[in-house]
Design an enzyme around this catalytic site. Sequence first.
Site, mmCIF file in Angstrom:
data_model
loop_
_atom_site.group_PDB
_atom_site.id
_atom_site.type_symbol
_atom_site.label_atom_id
_atom_site.label_comp_id
_atom_site.label_asym_id
_atom_site.label_seq_id
_atom_site.Cartn_x
_atom_site.Cartn_y
_atom_site.Cartn_z
ATOM 1 C CD GLU A 84 -2.781 0.855 2.824
ATOM 2 O OE1 GLU A 84 -3.332 1.218 2.619
ATOM 3 O OE2 GLU A 84 -2.170 0.881 4.028
ATOM 4 C CE LYS A 97 -7.630 0.936 3.025
ATOM 5 N NZ LYS A 97 -6.841 1.749 3.591
ATOM 6 C CB CYS A 99 -4.841 -1.147 4.287
ATOM 7 S SG CYS A 99 -3.603 -1.719 5.702
#
Length: 280
Positions: free
Chosen positions: A33, A112, A154
């Site tokens: 990331e 995301k 994440c």
Amino acid sequence: MGDSADKAVNLAHARTKVLEAAKAGASLIILPECFNSPYGTQYFPKYAETLLPSPPTKEQSPTYHALSAIAADAKAYIVGGSIPELEPTTKKYYNTSLVFSPTGALIGTHRKTHLFDIDIPGKIRFKESEVLSPGEQLTIIDLPEYGRIGLAICYDIRFPESAMIAARKGAFLLVYPGAFNLTTGPLHWSLLGRARAVDNQVYVALCSPARDMNATYHAWGHSLVANPSAEILDEAAEEETIVYADLNDETIENTRKGIPIYSQRRFDLYPDVSGEGSHS
């Protein structure tokens, strides 16, 4: 891998490490990331690149063109960790992952979907939503020679539904570029990766930046690959290294035969979040 404040240095370093992995035989290579910039809400606008309309120019997105070239030179699939993205018409920022094929073609994009907004008193406060907007779709990508992968970033790993949906739609691997911190990392990083693997009987890969205690954000590190029985095949420590694993369909099939949750689900009692029905 580590990340400096210099984007060109980060991209050159990513190239070196990807080519090293490819030379060792890797055909699907994952970056962490925010691999091209420091991680933090204060950095996102400065480092953001414009990806749409696609393909962007080299000025709009040096990272897009670097990743495309790296994938072609490595002759490997590249999951480009994530980078800050600016959508020019809406002026919204996203945390975005780009996936390139061995010919250098863009074959997938994930923004995301769950923003990292946490406040653990006395430990850490971090609110991505102060700068970022959430993506609006789940991402499953076809790698023609291998099959499908589910891609998320994440904090997305904490929401098991997206993993279930990808797995039931045939993904053999769930990929999570991430940057857990020194509070959440020891608590949940490995646990969440192994949980998504055992829930769905698929492989899971987590890829974190290496830890840099001089940076403003201290990443946990510990990139890893778990197999469909949730055994860790290879795991990094906090410093920079390359984690390798061999994935095969037979392991998935044997795991599912041994513990047949796929044929024992009770969709008469709870919904199938994938919409695939009980046949899957």
